[in-house]
Enzyme design. Structure first.
Site, PDB file in Angstrom:
ATOM      1  N   ARG A 175       2.697  -4.401   0.334  1.00  0.00           N
ATOM      2  CA  ARG A 175       3.289  -4.253  -0.991  1.00  0.00           C
ATOM      3  C   ARG A 175       3.238  -2.599  -1.145  1.00  0.00           C
ATOM      4  O   ARG A 175       2.363  -1.994  -0.975  1.00  0.00           O
ATOM      5  CB  ARG A 175       2.329  -4.889  -1.877  1.00  0.00           C
ATOM      6  CG  ARG A 175       2.448  -6.420  -1.740  1.00  0.00           C
ATOM      7  CD  ARG A 175       1.929  -7.367  -3.037  1.00  0.00           C
ATOM      8  NE  ARG A 175       1.698  -8.824  -2.520  1.00  0.00           N
ATOM      9  CZ  ARG A 175       2.628  -9.362  -2.618  1.00  0.00           C
ATOM     10  NH1 ARG A 175       3.861  -9.049  -2.976  1.00  0.00           N
ATOM     11  NH2 ARG A 175       2.625 -10.789  -2.110  1.00  0.00           N
ATOM     12  N   ASP A 176       4.187  -2.478  -2.283  1.00  0.00           N
ATOM     13  CA  ASP A 176       4.185  -1.012  -2.672  1.00  0.00           C
ATOM     14  C   ASP A 176       3.200  -0.467  -3.371  1.00  0.00           C
ATOM     15  O   ASP A 176       2.676  -1.510  -4.187  1.00  0.00           O
ATOM     16  CB  ASP A 176       5.658  -0.623  -3.288  1.00  0.00           C
ATOM     17  CG  ASP A 176       6.084   0.655  -3.487  1.00  0.00           C
ATOM     18  OD1 ASP A 176       6.950   1.142  -2.560  1.00  0.00           O
ATOM     19  OD2 ASP A 176       5.429   1.288  -4.381  1.00  0.00           O
ATOM     20  N   ILE A 177       2.514   0.653  -3.332  1.00  0.00           N
ATOM     21  CA  ILE A 177       1.328   0.843  -4.098  1.00  0.00           C
ATOM     22  C   ILE A 177       1.746   1.027  -5.470  1.00  0.00           C
ATOM     23  O   ILE A 177       0.694   0.888  -6.463  1.00  0.00           O
ATOM     24  CB  ILE A 177       0.894   2.315  -3.479  1.00  0.00           C
ATOM     25  CG1 ILE A 177      -0.487   2.249  -4.038  1.00  0.00           C
ATOM     26  CG2 ILE A 177       1.735   3.471  -3.872  1.00  0.00           C
ATOM     27  CD1 ILE A 177      -1.256   3.251  -3.227  1.00  0.00           C
TER      28      ILE A 177
ATOM     29  N   ASN B  92      16.360   4.195   1.065  1.00  0.00           N
ATOM     30  CA  ASN B  92      16.725   5.396   0.468  1.00  0.00           C
ATOM     31  C   ASN B  92      16.984   6.473   1.464  1.00  0.00           C
ATOM     32  O   ASN B  92      15.912   6.521   2.656  1.00  0.00           O
ATOM     33  CB  ASN B  92      15.710   6.025  -0.733  1.00  0.00           C
ATOM     34  CG  ASN B  92      15.744   5.028  -1.695  1.00  0.00           C
ATOM     35  OD1 ASN B  92      16.784   4.691  -2.285  1.00  0.00           O
ATOM     36  ND2 ASN B  92      14.588   4.702  -2.339  1.00  0.00           N
TER      37      ASN B  92
ATOM     38  N   VAL C 295       9.121   9.052   1.452  1.00  0.00           N
ATOM     39  CA  VAL C 295       8.157   9.175   2.471  1.00  0.00           C
ATOM     40  C   VAL C 295       9.223   8.816   3.661  1.00  0.00           C
ATOM     41  O   VAL C 295      10.138   7.966   3.655  1.00  0.00           O
ATOM     42  CB  VAL C 295       7.453   7.819   2.338  1.00  0.00           C
ATOM     43  CG1 VAL C 295       6.398   7.411   3.792  1.00  0.00           C
ATOM     44  CG2 VAL C 295       6.696   7.801   1.113  1.00  0.00           C
TER      45      VAL C 295
ATOM     46  N   HIS D  72      11.814   3.069   5.456  1.00  0.00           N
ATOM     47  CA  HIS D  72      11.353   1.759   5.010  1.00  0.00           C
ATOM     48  C   HIS D  72      12.615   1.177   4.147  1.00  0.00           C
ATOM     49  O   HIS D  72      13.054   1.302   3.331  1.00  0.00           O
ATOM     50  CB  HIS D  72      10.183   2.050   3.989  1.00  0.00           C
ATOM     51  CG  HIS D  72      10.167   3.175   3.271  1.00  0.00           C
ATOM     52  ND1 HIS D  72      10.295   4.429   3.478  1.00  0.00           N
ATOM     53  CD2 HIS D  72      10.361   3.231   1.859  1.00  0.00           C
ATOM     54  CE1 HIS D  72      10.268   5.219   2.488  1.00  0.00           C
ATOM     55  NE2 HIS D  72      10.579   4.290   1.400  1.00  0.00           N
ATOM     56  N   MET D  73      12.440  -0.475   4.092  1.00  0.00           N
ATOM     57  CA  MET D  73      12.981  -1.180   3.275  1.00  0.00           C
ATOM     58  C   MET D  73      12.379  -1.731   2.070  1.00  0.00           C
ATOM     59  O   MET D  73      11.624  -2.216   2.421  1.00  0.00           O
ATOM     60  CB  MET D  73      13.794  -2.090   4.313  1.00  0.00           C
ATOM     61  CG  MET D  73      14.892  -3.157   3.421  1.00  0.00           C
ATOM     62  SD  MET D  73      15.390  -4.508   4.491  1.00  0.00           S
ATOM     63  CE  MET D  73      16.356  -3.576   5.416  1.00  0.00           C
ATOM     64  N   HIS D  74      12.795  -1.413   1.094  1.00  0.00           N
ATOM     65  CA  HIS D  74      12.166  -1.936  -0.230  1.00  0.00           C
ATOM     66  C   HIS D  74      12.667  -3.518  -0.508  1.00  0.00           C
ATOM     67  O   HIS D  74      13.919  -3.692  -0.288  1.00  0.00           O
ATOM     68  CB  HIS D  74      12.561  -1.134  -1.497  1.00  0.00           C
ATOM     69  CG  HIS D  74      12.179   0.023  -1.435  1.00  0.00           C
ATOM     70  ND1 HIS D  74      10.953   0.666  -2.022  1.00  0.00           N
ATOM     71  CD2 HIS D  74      12.643   1.407  -0.736  1.00  0.00           C
ATOM     72  CE1 HIS D  74      10.941   2.093  -2.327  1.00  0.00           C
ATOM     73  NE2 HIS D  74      12.075   2.495  -1.287  1.00  0.00           N
TER      74      HIS D  74
HETATM   75  P1  5GP Z   1      11.203   5.911  -1.245  1.00  0.00           P
HETATM   76  O1  5GP Z   1      11.437   6.800  -2.340  1.00  0.00           O
HETATM   77  O2  5GP Z   1      10.670   6.967  -0.207  1.00  0.00           O
HETATM   78  O3  5GP Z   1      12.196   5.140  -0.742  1.00  0.00           O
HETATM   79  O4  5GP Z   1       9.857   5.003  -1.343  1.00  0.00           O
HETATM   80  C1  5GP Z   1       8.500   5.394  -0.986  1.00  0.00           C
HETATM   81  C2  5GP Z   1       7.756   4.233  -1.534  1.00  0.00           C
HETATM   82  O5  5GP Z   1       6.443   4.321  -0.855  1.00  0.00           O
HETATM   83  C3  5GP Z   1       7.571   4.429  -3.218  1.00  0.00           C
HETATM   84  O6  5GP Z   1       8.052   3.193  -3.649  1.00  0.00           O
HETATM   85  C4  5GP Z   1       5.907   4.536  -3.068  1.00  0.00           C
HETATM   86  O7  5GP Z   1       5.326   3.770  -4.343  1.00  0.00           O
HETATM   87  C5  5GP Z   1       5.385   3.930  -1.858  1.00  0.00           C
HETATM   88  N1  5GP Z   1       4.224   4.298  -1.411  1.00  0.00           N
HETATM   89  C6  5GP Z   1       4.185   5.746  -1.438  1.00  0.00           C
HETATM   90  N2  5GP Z   1       2.603   6.065  -0.832  1.00  0.00           N
HETATM   91  C7  5GP Z   1       2.122   4.756  -0.448  1.00  0.00           C
HETATM   92  C8  5GP Z   1       0.830   4.256  -0.091  1.00  0.00           C
HETATM   93  O8  5GP Z   1      -0.042   4.758   0.366  1.00  0.00           O
HETATM   94  N3  5GP Z   1       0.739   2.999   0.164  1.00  0.00           N
HETATM   95  C9  5GP Z   1       1.913   1.980  -0.264  1.00  0.00           C
HETATM   96  N4  5GP Z   1       1.642   0.740  -0.258  1.00  0.00           N
HETATM   97  N5  5GP Z   1       2.998   2.137  -0.820  1.00  0.00           N
HETATM   98  C10 5GP Z   1       3.160   3.792  -0.941  1.00  0.00           C
END
Ligand code: 5GP
Length: 116
Positions: A30-32, A88, A97, A101-103
């Site tokens: 799960r996303d944090i 993204n 990050v 990663h796929m949301h």
């Molecule tokens: P991006 O903007 O790169 O597409 O999404 C990165 C996602 O990673 C964000 O939605 C953020 O909340 C999530 N995220 C960042 N650090 C962590 C972490 O340490 N643990 C988890 N579970 N999610 C994270």
């Protein structure tokens, strides 16, 4: 060498984070900072920084990300109502990050696809 991110530590469970799914190719958790009732990240176990860095040898992994997303959507009970999958890429895409990663987002009616 391309620098690892926090996601590699989660995949290896060096940072304990409950995993929803893991196999030889991908991991999901799960996303944090969830942006929807269901917000899951599906990531390749191997470090690939961005979509720009995907190669043909990653095609099985990228396909697995979709089939795992589908299974998790069903497990979350959001498959029938629907959901959104997002990857993204780089600054303009809003990537924070640098480990692909796929949301998987759902569990509610999502807003417009793009907020510019
Ligand atoms: P991006 O903007 O790169 O597409 O999404 C990165 C996602 O990673 C964000 O939605 C953020 O909340 C999530 N995220 C960042 N650090 C962590 C972490 O340490 N643990 C988890 N579970 N999610 C994270």
């Amino acid at each position: 060498m391309i620098e690892e991110t926090i996601f590699s530590k989660i995949i290896r469970q060096e940072i304990p984070t409950p995993l929803l799914y893991q196999d030889d190719l991908v991991t999901a958790f799960r996303d944090i900072a969830p942006r929807a009732s269901t917000h899951i990240l599906i990531v390749p176990n191997n470090h690939i920084a961005t979509v720009n860095d995907v190669s043909e040898s990653d095609e099985l992994t990228m396909g697995r990300m979709i089939t795992v997303a589908k299974k998790l959507a069903k497990a979350e009970g959001i498959d029938e109502h629907g959901y959104r999958l997002i990857i993204n890429c780089n600054e303009d895409g809003g990537q924070e990050v640098f480990h692909i990663h796929m949301h998987l987002l759902g569990g509610q009616r999502l807003g417009p696809m793009l907020a510019l």
